[in-house]
Design an enzyme around this catalytic site. Structure first.
Site, PDB file in Angstrom:
ATOM      1  N   ASP A   9       7.112  15.432  -5.716  1.00  0.00           N
ATOM      2  CA  ASP A   9       6.302  14.235  -5.632  1.00  0.00           C
ATOM      3  C   ASP A   9       5.726  13.829  -6.850  1.00  0.00           C
ATOM      4  O   ASP A   9       5.482  12.877  -7.436  1.00  0.00           O
ATOM      5  CB  ASP A   9       5.329  14.305  -4.550  1.00  0.00           C
ATOM      6  CG  ASP A   9       5.948  13.953  -3.124  1.00  0.00           C
ATOM      7  OD1 ASP A   9       7.152  14.213  -3.011  1.00  0.00           O
ATOM      8  OD2 ASP A   9       5.229  14.513  -2.051  1.00  0.00           O
ATOM      9  N   HIS A  10       4.912  14.804  -7.609  1.00  0.00           N
ATOM     10  CA  HIS A  10       3.954  14.674  -8.567  1.00  0.00           C
ATOM     11  C   HIS A  10       4.698  14.489  -9.907  1.00  0.00           C
ATOM     12  O   HIS A  10       4.263  13.938 -10.998  1.00  0.00           O
ATOM     13  CB  HIS A  10       3.057  15.950  -8.619  1.00  0.00           C
ATOM     14  CG  HIS A  10       2.265  15.943  -7.408  1.00  0.00           C
ATOM     15  ND1 HIS A  10       1.615  14.741  -7.066  1.00  0.00           N
ATOM     16  CD2 HIS A  10       1.892  16.816  -6.462  1.00  0.00           C
ATOM     17  CE1 HIS A  10       1.033  14.994  -6.002  1.00  0.00           C
ATOM     18  NE2 HIS A  10       0.945  16.282  -5.504  1.00  0.00           N
ATOM     19  N   ARG A  18       2.482   4.819 -14.887  1.00  0.00           N
ATOM     20  CA  ARG A  18       2.857   3.907 -16.070  1.00  0.00           C
ATOM     21  C   ARG A  18       3.530   2.957 -15.339  1.00  0.00           C
ATOM     22  O   ARG A  18       4.123   2.065 -15.985  1.00  0.00           O
ATOM     23  CB  ARG A  18       3.357   4.377 -17.246  1.00  0.00           C
ATOM     24  CG  ARG A  18       2.303   4.931 -18.018  1.00  0.00           C
ATOM     25  CD  ARG A  18       1.428   4.081 -18.683  1.00  0.00           C
ATOM     26  NE  ARG A  18       0.229   4.745 -19.252  1.00  0.00           N
ATOM     27  CZ  ARG A  18       0.469   4.978 -20.630  1.00  0.00           C
ATOM     28  NH1 ARG A  18       1.415   4.685 -21.503  1.00  0.00           N
ATOM     29  NH2 ARG A  18      -0.728   5.671 -21.401  1.00  0.00           N
ATOM     30  N   HIS A  50       4.255   7.350  -5.144  1.00  0.00           N
ATOM     31  CA  HIS A  50       4.955   8.409  -5.931  1.00  0.00           C
ATOM     32  C   HIS A  50       6.579   8.163  -5.856  1.00  0.00           C
ATOM     33  O   HIS A  50       7.255   7.447  -6.631  1.00  0.00           O
ATOM     34  CB  HIS A  50       4.472   9.825  -5.987  1.00  0.00           C
ATOM     35  CG  HIS A  50       4.260  10.516  -4.639  1.00  0.00           C
ATOM     36  ND1 HIS A  50       4.916  10.345  -3.765  1.00  0.00           N
ATOM     37  CD2 HIS A  50       3.240  11.213  -4.293  1.00  0.00           C
ATOM     38  CE1 HIS A  50       4.320  10.882  -2.762  1.00  0.00           C
ATOM     39  NE2 HIS A  50       3.143  11.293  -2.918  1.00  0.00           N
ATOM     40  N   GLU A  70      10.329  14.346   3.570  1.00  0.00           N
ATOM     41  CA  GLU A  70       8.924  14.128   4.353  1.00  0.00           C
ATOM     42  C   GLU A  70       8.757  12.781   4.364  1.00  0.00           C
ATOM     43  O   GLU A  70       8.773  12.084   3.934  1.00  0.00           O
ATOM     44  CB  GLU A  70       7.784  14.741   3.667  1.00  0.00           C
ATOM     45  CG  GLU A  70       7.835  16.051   3.669  1.00  0.00           C
ATOM     46  CD  GLU A  70       6.617  16.593   2.676  1.00  0.00           C
ATOM     47  OE1 GLU A  70       5.498  15.924   2.353  1.00  0.00           O
ATOM     48  OE2 GLU A  70       6.509  17.716   2.023  1.00  0.00           O
ATOM     49  N   THR A 100      -3.828  13.710  -0.756  1.00  0.00           N
ATOM     50  CA  THR A 100      -2.408  14.339  -0.336  1.00  0.00           C
ATOM     51  C   THR A 100      -2.579  14.556   1.130  1.00  0.00           C
ATOM     52  O   THR A 100      -3.619  14.237   1.777  1.00  0.00           O
ATOM     53  CB  THR A 100      -2.442  15.760  -1.132  1.00  0.00           C
ATOM     54  OG1 THR A 100      -1.179  16.504  -0.715  1.00  0.00           O
ATOM     55  CG2 THR A 100      -3.454  16.828  -0.761  1.00  0.00           C
ATOM     56  N   THR A 101      -1.607  15.247   1.819  1.00  0.00           N
ATOM     57  CA  THR A 101      -1.541  15.470   3.229  1.00  0.00           C
ATOM     58  C   THR A 101      -2.727  16.458   3.487  1.00  0.00           C
ATOM     59  O   THR A 101      -2.617  17.479   2.925  1.00  0.00           O
ATOM     60  CB  THR A 101      -0.111  16.016   3.572  1.00  0.00           C
ATOM     61  OG1 THR A 101       0.853  15.098   2.889  1.00  0.00           O
ATOM     62  CG2 THR A 101      -0.040  15.993   5.122  1.00  0.00           C
ATOM     63  N   GLU A 151       6.714  23.117  10.256  1.00  0.00           N
ATOM     64  CA  GLU A 151       6.576  23.674   8.731  1.00  0.00           C
ATOM     65  C   GLU A 151       5.104  23.937   9.095  1.00  0.00           C
ATOM     66  O   GLU A 151       4.056  23.099   9.286  1.00  0.00           O
ATOM     67  CB  GLU A 151       6.742  22.638   7.899  1.00  0.00           C
ATOM     68  CG  GLU A 151       6.081  23.193   6.562  1.00  0.00           C
ATOM     69  CD  GLU A 151       6.459  22.355   5.294  1.00  0.00           C
ATOM     70  OE1 GLU A 151       7.181  21.468   5.439  1.00  0.00           O
ATOM     71  OE2 GLU A 151       5.314  22.284   4.314  1.00  0.00           O
ATOM     72  N   GLY A 189      -0.400  23.720  -0.895  1.00  0.00           N
ATOM     73  CA  GLY A 189      -1.390  24.497  -1.571  1.00  0.00           C
ATOM     74  C   GLY A 189      -1.027  25.816  -1.953  1.00  0.00           C
ATOM     75  O   GLY A 189      -2.050  26.669  -2.444  1.00  0.00           O
ATOM     76  N   GLY A 210       5.095  22.464  -4.454  1.00  0.00           N
ATOM     77  CA  GLY A 210       5.112  21.411  -5.320  1.00  0.00           C
ATOM     78  C   GLY A 210       3.990  21.289  -6.393  1.00  0.00           C
ATOM     79  O   GLY A 210       4.687  21.748  -7.693  1.00  0.00           O
TER      80      GLY A 210
HETATM   81  N1  PXP Z   1       4.440  20.769   2.831  1.00  0.00           N
HETATM   82  C1  PXP Z   1       4.159  19.236   3.096  1.00  0.00           C
HETATM   83  C2  PXP Z   1       4.558  18.997   4.419  1.00  0.00           C
HETATM   84  C3  PXP Z   1       3.366  18.886   2.085  1.00  0.00           C
HETATM   85  O1  PXP Z   1       3.078  17.504   2.653  1.00  0.00           O
HETATM   86  C4  PXP Z   1       3.288  18.931   0.854  1.00  0.00           C
HETATM   87  C5  PXP Z   1       2.601  18.147  -0.057  1.00  0.00           C
HETATM   88  O2  PXP Z   1       3.096  16.905  -0.309  1.00  0.00           O
HETATM   89  C6  PXP Z   1       3.743  20.186   0.304  1.00  0.00           C
HETATM   90  C7  PXP Z   1       4.321  21.214   1.255  1.00  0.00           C
HETATM   91  C8  PXP Z   1       3.742  21.002  -0.895  1.00  0.00           C
HETATM   92  O3  PXP Z   1       2.241  20.964  -1.183  1.00  0.00           O
HETATM   93  P1  PXP Z   1       1.625  21.468  -2.716  1.00  0.00           P
HETATM   94  O4  PXP Z   1       2.102  20.149  -3.629  1.00  0.00           O
HETATM   95  O5  PXP Z   1       0.363  21.773  -2.603  1.00  0.00           O
HETATM   96  O6  PXP Z   1       2.630  22.560  -3.180  1.00  0.00           O
END
Ligand code: PXP
Length: 245
Positions: A9-10, A18, A50, A70, A100-101, A151, A189, A210
């Site tokens: 995502d990031h 941009r 994103h 997701e 974020t979530t 998860e 996290g 991520g």
């Molecule tokens: N799992 C889920 C369900 C998430 O929403 C996220 C963040 O989008 C992640 C895993 C990954 O989290 P992180 O970017 O903190 O590693």
């Protein structure tokens, strides 16, 4: 040994800063796979902040590994998933104002809504995972939803200075989920510093990671960053919390 899903995502967050075409998460997914990624995870948010629809479509056709999509449990997203056919769908809560979530799904309260998403997806052969906190009532509700996977939300473990109790909660949650017939992933996290005790939980199948990998990729490149995380997951030091506690 748990496998490693890379959340891209990031990469897309930088591109959308941009509204341009680079960096492209579809191109970089190949480097993540070269580094040892077992799967690629993307969150197609309602606000498309994103990841974009085009990313999901292209990833589905270009990945050599698995695509974990997701998404929120909405009719629009279920229709998208049925069209794209990812290897797995992970249902997550979504609020526009969050960075974020922020927490797991409230499966207990949202059971009817979640069932309406789980049934058509799994009916078409797309396994569904529910992102939940490792709580007894939530896990029992996950089983009732018909979803095959959960998860476990590792955010509370990742954000506390003394993680032993949260780790124990994740361990117990994994045992309960398995006893209920559910398969178990975890994420949110996790970092190079805190991943090993979670990777060492027996029956943990996949960790979705991520932000920390994208951050490290700025310094060492995405292939190396994935490779370094994979090494920690492959050979975790089981007693890390105890020996350092
Ligand atoms: N799992 C889920 C369900 C998430 O929403 C996220 C963040 O989008 C992640 C895993 C990954 O989290 P992180 O970017 O903190 O590693």
């Amino acid at each position: 040994m748990a496998s490693l899903g890379i959340n891209l995502d990031h990469i897309a967050t930088v591109r959308q800063a941009r509204r341009t075409v680079e960096p492209d998460p579809v191109q970089l997914a190949i480097l993540a796979e070269l580094g040892g990624a077992d799967g690629i995870t993307v969150h197609l948010r309602e606000d498309r902040r994103h990841i974009q629809d085009r990313d999901v479509e292209l990833l589905r056709h270009t990945l050599g590994s698995r695509l974990n999509l997701e998404m929120a449990a909405t009719k629009e997203m279920v229709a998208t998933a049925l069209r794209v056919r990812p290897h797995q769908v992970t249902l997550v809560p979504e609020r526009r104002e969050e960075v974020t979530t922020e927490g797991g799904l409230d499966v207990v309260r949202q059971l009817p809504v979640l069932r309406q998403a789980v049934e058509p997806l799994q009916g078409e052969g797309i396994p569904v995972s529910l992102f939940v906190d490792a709580e007894v009532d939530q896990l029992i509700a996950c089983q009732a939803s018909g979803a095959r996977w959960v998860e476990l939300h590792t955010g509370a473990y990742a954000n506390t200075a003394s993680p032993a109790a949260e780790l124990a909660r994740l361990q117990a949650g994994t045992r309960l989920a398995r006893a209920l017939g559910l398969r178990v992933n975890a994420g949110h996290g996790l970092t190079y510093q805190n991943v090993e005790p979670v990777a060492a939980i027996p029956a943990m199948e996949e960790l979705n990671i991520g932000h920390t990998i994208v951050a490290r990729a700025l310094a060492v490149g995405l292939t190396n960053a994935v490779h370094q995380m994979k090494a920690l997951i492959r050979n975790p030091r089981q007693n890390l919390l105890v020996t350092e506690g």
